[in-house]
Design an enzyme around this catalytic site. Structure first.
Site, mmCIF file in Angstrom:
data_model
loop_
_atom_site.group_PDB
_atom_site.id
_atom_site.type_symbol
_atom_site.label_atom_id
_atom_site.label_comp_id
_atom_site.label_asym_id
_atom_site.label_seq_id
_atom_site.Cartn_x
_atom_site.Cartn_y
_atom_site.Cartn_z
ATOM 1 N N VAL A 158 0.759 -1.283 0.017
ATOM 2 C CA VAL A 158 -0.087 -0.066 0.045
ATOM 3 C C VAL A 158 1.018 1.248 -0.073
ATOM 4 O O VAL A 158 0.568 2.200 -0.818
ATOM 5 C CB VAL A 158 -1.150 -0.009 1.404
ATOM 6 N N GLU A 159 1.874 1.484 0.529
ATOM 7 C CA GLU A 159 2.893 2.395 0.849
ATOM 8 C C GLU A 159 3.633 2.615 -0.373
ATOM 9 O O GLU A 159 3.698 3.972 -1.006
ATOM 10 C CB GLU A 159 3.700 2.110 2.016
#
Length: 506
Positions: free
Chosen positions: A136-137
């Site tokens: 996600v990051e």
């Protein structure tokens, strides 16, 4: 913690839920625009398809009903809640339908970084599923940079990185170091989890937008509402998509096969060893000494932002491929590499006295083609069944290119009983050096003496280059004489040497 452009777009997209016809078939071909033929694509208003979109014409994309997806999520072992609703479904459709390429890429990279993440999750006794947060990051990219300055696999901002011990200088940025940043991220997440009384969803939200914004949303929600979904409307727009995207990523990575998403290649973390740098280092030169490109060496050390390390970086642990580190069997060998890669300081000239060596110091010149060939002998090798060029080259300490050139081979194919011509070093006579004889009158004359009988510190040490020799190999044969010193003694402008060439080593 970050304000990723990627998830800002996702959050905007999440506002319009993907409409799924309840009566639709369980598998369908999905298109966002009407199809046109190549001829029609030139007409005004026609939609032109990219090659990637054209490939979707023959790709079956499952369109699963909500009940199936909810059931699959419930089967995942998880300490972090896996809430399923229309908002989460929208993100799941993004990773399994609209951006399948992204999920394929994550499948390709997961084995590079997940073992590292799992190591630190176990160390700090944290849920295994947090390893998906880096997808996600950063999309599992250690060099990822956001428009607002977050960097690395875990997208640390500069102040937060410094707070957790990630050094940032003009030469290194440890936010990009996979191991150090992972350790820091686990400690940061553990602290947030404790702050929010064991609520992982709030901890993740705070990791994205900061504790201040989460606490503000809790106050605005009022009435004792403290869960992520209770304060959802009051969170920043990006953060509203952050936790749902984490759930969607976990679903996509665990059920990619059910959606016909497969990676055609799987990457694994390279095996590395550590080289302790004790002085200024030119990494481009070091890469050459290790038979790597500078890009390959820098990729193993993404936290290094320049190709030169200063003296202040003493005792820096540099990653090198394990199969190259095997060449550095001893501490002395490692020092040799460092000396070869670092600038060589000019050596002071010794004071001359009557008893010094009187032989004239002649600078070695590169051997001509005739000189090189005259010092070699032709031999013949008969190809045996099962032989190949690689084995033959290694057996005779030559290169495959030399074998092909000597025998006019257009390919690597060999036949049993085939005759191959080889050039091997001729048996050279013992080198003769001049040694001093001190006379009573302090005048020095010389006499010829075989090198093996008398060895003086001032004698010239000569090496006859053999096929397959490199300056690095020669350096190791003679107790780690720096490569730069060999080049300086022989006026070599580069590392190219030829068989039969004579090199002065001291």
């Amino acid at each position: 913690m970050t304000y990723s452009k990627f998830f800002t777009l996702l959050a905007a997209m999440a506002g319009s839920i993907w409409a799924v016809d309840a009566q639709a078939a369980s598998h369908s071909l999905l298109f966002e625009a009407p199809l046109v033929s190549p001829k029609d694509s030139l007409k005004p208003g026609a939609v032109q398809l990219t090659p990637e979109e054209l490939a979707l014409l023959v790709e079956i994309i499952p369109n699963e009903p909500d009940e199936v997806i909810a059931d699959r999520l419930s089967c995942l072992d998880s300490e972090i809640p896996l809430v399923f609703n229309n908002y989460v479904r929208n993100f799941i459709d993004y990773f399994t339908i609209r951006n399948r390429k992204y999920t394929r890429t994550m499948l390709q990279r997961e084995n590079v970084y997940f073992p590292l993440f799992e190591k630190y999750l176990k160390k700090y006794d944290m849920p295994d599923e947090l390893k998906y947060l880096s997808i996600v990051e950063s999309g599992l990219s250690p060099k990822a940079q956001s428009p607002v300055g977050a960097a690395g696999l875990w997208q640390f901002m500069k102040p937060t990185g410094r707070e957790y011990g990630l050094e940032q200088t003009s030469f290194t940025d440890e936010r990009l170091d996979p191991e150090k940043s992972t350790d820091a991220a686990m400690r940061f997440l553990r602290r947030l989890h404790k702050y929010y009384d064991g609520d992982w969803e709030l901890a993740l939200a705070a990791y994205n937008c900061g504790q201040g914004n989460v606490n503000k949303a809790i106050r605005r929600a009022g009435g004792g509402k403290k869960t992520f979904w209770e304060i959802f409307p009051y969170l920043p727009r990006e953060t509203r998509g952050y936790v749902p995207s984490m759930t969607a990523v976990r679903y996509a990575m665990n059920y990619a096969g059910e959606h016909n998403i497969f990676s055609d290649s799987i990457l694994y973390a390279p095996q590395v060893d550590y080289l302790e740098v004790t002085q200024a280092m030119d990494l481009e030169k070091l890469a050459w000494e290790l038979h790597l490109t500078p890009g390959e060496l820098m990729a193993l050390n993404p936290e290094i932002t320049k190709t030169k390390l200063p003296d202040q970086k003493n005792n820096y642990k540099l990653r090198v491929p394990a199969n190259r580190a095997a060449l550095l069997a001893s501490a002395a060998d490692k020092r040799c590499i460092l000396m070869a890669a670092a600038p060589v300081a000019p050596q002071p000239k010794p004071q001359e006295t009557p008893v010094m060596l009187a032989a004239v110091k002649k600078e070695a010149e590169p051997a001509t083609e005739t000189e090189a060939t005259s010092s070699l002998e032709k031999t013949t090798y008969t190809v045996q069944r099962g032989d190949n060029l690689t084995q033959i080259a290694q057996r005779h300490n030559v290169t495959i290119e030399q074998l092909k050139e000597w025998n006019n081979l257009a390919s690597n194919k060999l036949m049993p009983e085939q005759k191959l011509q080889l050039l091997q070093p001729a048996q050279a006579a013992e080198p003769v050096v001049s040694t001093p004889v001190v006379l009573a009158s302090n005048k020095t004359t010389t006499k010829e003496t075989p090198a093996k009988q008398i060895v003086q510190p001032q004698e010239q040490l000569i090496h006859h280059v053999q096929p397959g020799d490199t300056l690095w190999q020669i350096s190791r044969k003679y107790n780690g004489i720096p490569v730069e010193q060999i080049k300086k003694l022989n006026n070599l402008k580069d590392n190219a040497i030829k068989p039969g060439q004579k090199l002065i080593l001291s």
